[in-house]
Design a protein around this motif. Structure first.
Motif, short mmCIF file in Angstrom:
data_model
loop_
_atom_site.label_atom_id
_atom_site.label_comp_id
_atom_site.label_asym_id
_atom_site.label_seq_id
_atom_site.Cartn_x
_atom_site.Cartn_y
_atom_site.Cartn_z
N UNK A 41 0.45 6.44 -12.14
CA UNK A 41 -0.93 6.85 -12.42
C UNK A 41 -1.92 6.05 -11.58
N UNK A 42 -1.65 4.77 -11.40
CA UNK A 42 -2.56 3.92 -10.62
C UNK A 42 -2.70 4.44 -9.19
N UNK A 43 -1.58 4.73 -8.54
CA UNK A 43 -1.68 5.16 -7.14
C UNK A 43 -2.02 6.65 -7.02
N UNK A 44 -1.87 7.40 -8.12
CA UNK A 44 -2.30 8.80 -8.12
C UNK A 44 -3.82 8.88 -8.15
N UNK B 286 4.04 13.44 -5.64
CA UNK B 286 2.66 13.91 -5.60
C UNK B 286 1.69 12.75 -5.38
N UNK B 287 2.22 11.62 -4.93
CA UNK B 287 1.39 10.50 -4.52
C UNK B 287 1.44 10.36 -3.00
N UNK C 102 -9.12 -2.00 -11.94
CA UNK C 102 -9.54 -0.65 -12.29
C UNK C 102 -9.88 -0.62 -13.78
N UNK C 103 -11.01 -0.02 -14.18
CA UNK C 103 -11.38 -0.04 -15.60
C UNK C 103 -10.45 0.76 -16.50
N UNK C 104 -10.06 1.97 -16.07
CA UNK C 104 -9.13 2.74 -16.90
C UNK C 104 -8.40 3.79 -16.06
N UNK C 105 -7.25 4.19 -16.59
CA UNK C 105 -6.43 5.23 -15.95
C UNK C 105 -5.99 6.23 -17.01
N UNK D 213 9.31 -1.45 -9.16
CA UNK D 213 8.15 -1.82 -8.35
C UNK D 213 7.77 -0.65 -7.45
N UNK D 214 6.51 -0.63 -7.04
CA UNK D 214 6.03 0.35 -6.06
C UNK D 214 5.54 -0.40 -4.84
N UNK D 215 6.05 -0.02 -3.69
CA UNK D 215 5.58 -0.61 -2.44
C UNK D 215 5.54 0.45 -1.35
N UNK D 216 5.25 0.04 -0.14
CA UNK D 216 5.08 0.98 0.97
C UNK D 216 6.33 0.97 1.83
#
Length: 228
Positions: A162-165, A86-87, A67-70, A191-194
């Protein structure tokens, strides 16, 4: 599952989209600001986003997790306990959540490391973002050392949110990611996972590899130019 148009084709429009994304998720109210004041807080970053579109460290390949920017809003503006719910997964409806493995008071101790230089920033741009799936199956502390050796920076918890938002498509099965830019002084790495068909913020041990968990990183961070 490409996100179109490319953020690099009109970085200003992409920045505006990310601002709207936060506004529709009630970030202004959660920060104690009205929408106009919230937008004024982040508006000086728009010029930086446009400039980043031509930077050599930015590229866009959503399938590969680049991703270029967040646009990132730190926890002192909106708490993580409010941003994670809120994700959602791409196309999903179930809200993200913070895992119960964070004992009471633990999450607030996971702060940005000195190396990230993200401490004290309220709103800024993270650029040259990579989900880090090449590190799936690697020992987290080994992955973190490799990223440091490349002159890149590890993502903090706020940056992972922010990435997953902004790009929920980036969180997919077997390509989840650790956030080594936030630590609490022990061996745990966030970490973020499912889990349960929703994004989950949890943690794993720094010495334990997982085949489905990489290490997210970025080229750097940008704050508004002086006088902006």
């Amino acid at each position: 599952m490409s996100h179109t148009p490319s953020p690099l084709s009109d970085a200003g429009a992409e920045f505006d989209r990310q601002v709207r994304n936060l506004v529709t998720r009630d970030y202004p109210a959660l920060s104690g600001l009205d929408a106009e004041k919230f937008e004024a807080l982040v508006a000086p970053l728009r010029a930086e986003a446009v400039a980043l579109a031509a930077a050599p460290d930015t590229s866009y390949d959503l399938d590969a997790g680049r991703i270029p920017f967040l646009l990132v809003v730190a926890r002192d503006v909106v708490p993580i306990e409010e941003t994670m719910p809120r994700t959602t997964l791409h196309g999903g409806r179930l809200p993200g959540f913070v895992d119960r493995s964070f004992e009471p008071g633990a999450l607030e101790r996971f702060v940005a490391t000195e190396e990230t230089e993200a401490g004290g920033l309220s709103a800024y741009l993270l650029y040259g973002v990579e989900r880090g799936e090449e590190f799936c199956g690697a020992v987290p502390e080994t992955a973190m050392a490799a990223i440091a050796g490349r002159g890149r920076t590890l993502l903090t918890i706020e940056e992972g949110v922010a990435l997953i938002t902004h790009f929920p498509e980036a969180l997919v099965k077997n390509k989840c990611f650790s956030l080594g830019g936030s630590r609490c002084g022990d061996r745990r790495v966030p970490a973020i996972w499912i889990s349960k068909k929703a994004p989950k913020l949890g943690w794993c041990w720094a010495g334990n590899p997982h085949t489905w968990l990489g290490m997210a990183s970025a080229a750097g961070r940008r704050t508004p130019a002086a006088g902006a």
